[in-house]
Design an enzyme around this catalytic site. Structure first.
Site, PDB file in Angstrom:
ATOM      1  N   ASP A  11       0.843  -1.203   0.000  1.00  0.00           N
ATOM      2  CA  ASP A  11       0.000   0.000   0.000  1.00  0.00           C
ATOM      3  C   ASP A  11       0.879   1.255   0.000  1.00  0.00           C
ATOM      4  O   ASP A  11       0.816   2.054   0.912  1.00  0.00           O
ATOM      5  CB  ASP A  11      -0.938   0.000   1.226  1.00  0.00           C
ATOM      6  N   ASN A  40      -2.507   2.518   3.596  1.00  0.00           N
ATOM      7  CA  ASN A  40      -1.973   3.845   3.912  1.00  0.00           C
ATOM      8  C   ASN A  40      -2.810   4.946   3.268  1.00  0.00           C
ATOM      9  O   ASN A  40      -2.935   6.042   3.821  1.00  0.00           O
ATOM     10  CB  ASN A  40      -0.523   3.966   3.427  1.00  0.00           C
ATOM     11  N   THR A 124       3.109  -6.056   2.309  1.00  0.00           N
ATOM     12  CA  THR A 124       3.593  -4.997   3.194  1.00  0.00           C
ATOM     13  C   THR A 124       2.470  -4.010   3.522  1.00  0.00           C
ATOM     14  O   THR A 124       2.736  -2.870   3.905  1.00  0.00           O
ATOM     15  CB  THR A 124       4.804  -4.274   2.564  1.00  0.00           C
ATOM     16  N   ASN A 166      -1.178  -2.589   9.823  1.00  0.00           N
ATOM     17  CA  ASN A 166      -1.576  -3.483   8.717  1.00  0.00           C
ATOM     18  C   ASN A 166      -2.578  -4.545   9.176  1.00  0.00           C
ATOM     19  O   ASN A 166      -3.473  -4.936   8.412  1.00  0.00           O
ATOM     20  CB  ASN A 166      -0.353  -4.187   8.107  1.00  0.00           C
ATOM     21  N   HIS A 238       9.869  -0.264   8.306  1.00  0.00           N
ATOM     22  CA  HIS A 238       9.172  -1.534   8.565  1.00  0.00           C
ATOM     23  C   HIS A 238       9.181  -2.497   7.367  1.00  0.00           C
ATOM     24  O   HIS A 238       9.599  -3.642   7.474  1.00  0.00           O
ATOM     25  CB  HIS A 238       7.711  -1.260   8.911  1.00  0.00           C
ATOM     26  N   ASP A 239       8.618  -2.026   6.245  1.00  0.00           N
ATOM     27  CA  ASP A 239       8.300  -2.959   5.156  1.00  0.00           C
ATOM     28  C   ASP A 239       9.540  -3.563   4.501  1.00  0.00           C
ATOM     29  O   ASP A 239       9.489  -4.690   3.988  1.00  0.00           O
ATOM     30  CB  ASP A 239       7.446  -2.247   4.099  1.00  0.00           C
TER      31      ASP A 239
HETATM   32  C1  BDR Z   1       3.023  -0.399   8.564  1.00  0.00           C
HETATM   33  O1  BDR Z   1       2.017   0.607   8.472  1.00  0.00           O
HETATM   34  C2  BDR Z   1       2.194   1.375   7.309  1.00  0.00           C
HETATM   35  O2  BDR Z   1       1.936   2.724   7.546  1.00  0.00           O
HETATM   36  C3  BDR Z   1       3.599   1.111   6.823  1.00  0.00           C
HETATM   37  O3  BDR Z   1       3.674   1.201   5.407  1.00  0.00           O
HETATM   38  C4  BDR Z   1       3.888  -0.284   7.321  1.00  0.00           C
HETATM   39  O4  BDR Z   1       3.487  -1.257   6.376  1.00  0.00           O
HETATM   40  C5  BDR Z   1       3.759  -0.221   9.873  1.00  0.00           C
HETATM   41  O5  BDR Z   1       2.870  -0.363  10.946  1.00  0.00           O
HETATM   42 CA    CA Z   2       2.947  -0.667   4.087  1.00  0.00          CA
END
Ligand code: BDR
Ligand code: CA
Length: 314
Positions: A11, A40, A124, A166, A238-239
């Site tokens: 996203d 997102n 992701t 997520n 994160h991703d």
């Molecule tokens: C996740 O939330 C989204 O905002 C980021 O892209 C990531 O996948 C982190 O909590």
């Molecule tokens: Ca993401």
């Protein structure tokens, strides 16, 4: 060495975009398709961003657009993190690739069906597309080698005390995925909040000197300033950890756990409840990454942008 066939599903989103930069650069992954999910930002915005990212990095594969909402929950977005566009910051090229006529789950099914070897899916964002695939094509489960996802957190959440974004966006989808029996590599907050990028790292990325490096450095800088305001020491990318788990697994430390998704809780909806003490007596369904070699991860991002060539050496 044979490349691992993968489907990227996200996203985008700054960290999704960086994950895709890493995936394309590694040379170890054979990216068969990109899918978009609403998370997102709206599905229109994440799909537009996906097309712009693919144009930037020269990734010419079918792009399947997901549904405009989670399976059951109301839409919930993260404009506060990624901005109104879902990918605020540097100017990106206008897309040169179109969206596939096949929606995300159908495109995933086609890739799986046509692949001689099992394929890894790298989600992701919320798990809506993967759950839709599993519900509509249970016969293709065997063709999924693993699901290397960013989502959840054994110790805590980030959008509520208990839930990570997520998983919180589509807990019913997450439950389907975690109960599917497909091997799951989980990059949750336990590890991704340790995958911190600091100004010295994005300066190294920028110093590589090519177009992709400049954009990635700007994304990292944008993400860094946002997270500093929240009290983080650096930008948790994160991703990108879900991709690192496939291409550089030795950077991570894992725990095999039985993990359940809370879909009912008054306070804990969307939590990934990990059986750390073995109280359920159930066999692990998840390999959860818990720690990362942070410096090695930063080096990996620098190496990744170098692969786009044409600049100075960092
Ligand atoms: C996740 O939330 C989204 O905002 C980021 O892209 C990531 O996948 C982190 O909590
Ligand atoms: Ca993401």
């Amino acid at each position: 060495m044979n490349k691992i066939p993968v489907i990227l599903d996200g996203d985008p989103g700054h960290d999704d975009a960086i994950a895709w930069v890493l995936a394309k650069a590694s040379g170890l992954l054979d990216i068969r398709a990109v899918c978009t999910v609403c998370g997102n930002q709206t599905i229109e915005k994440t799909s537009y961003n996906a097309r712009r990212i693919c144009t930037l990095i020269g990734l010419d594969v079918p792009i399947g657009m997901g549904s405009d909402k989670p399976l059951i929950s109301a839409r919930r977005m993260a404009a506060s993190v990624h901005g109104q566009s879902g990918l605020d910051g540097p100017i990106l090229p206008e897309p040169s690739m179109e969206i596939s006529p096949l929606p995300a789950a159908q495109l995933m099914a086609k890739v799986l069906r046509e692949s001689a070897e099992p394929v890894c899916i790298v989600p992701t964002g919320p798990l809506t597309n993967v759950a839709t695939l599993l519900l509509s094509h249970p016969e293709l489960k065997e063709k999924i080698r693993c699901i290397s996802l960013m989502g959840g957190g054994i110790a805590h959440g980030n959008w509520t005390c208990a839930a990570e974004f997520n998983i919180l966006v589509d807990p019913e989808a997450a439950k389907i995925v975690f109960e599917s029996g497909v091997p799951i590599l989980m990059a949750g907050l336990d590890v991704t909040e340790k995958a911190l990028i600091f100004p010295a790292d994005f300066d190294r990325v920028r110093a590589v000197g090519n177009r992709v490096a400049a954009v990635v450095a700007d994304w990292l800088e944008f993400f860094y300033h946002f997270h500093r305001k929240l009290g983080y020491a650096g930008a948790p990318v994160h991703d990108a950890v879900a991709v690192a788990a496939l291409i550089r697994p030795e950077l991570l430390e894992y725990k095999d756990l039985f993990v359940q998704i809370e879909t009912q809780g008054e306070y804990c909806r969307g939590a990934t409840v990990g059986d750390l003490l073995g109280t359920t007596g159930k066999a692990p369904n998840v390999r959860a990454a818990m720690c990362i070699d942070r410096a090695g991860f930063a080096d990996l991002l620098v190496e990744a942008v170098r692969a786009y060539g044409g600049g100075r050496e960092a």
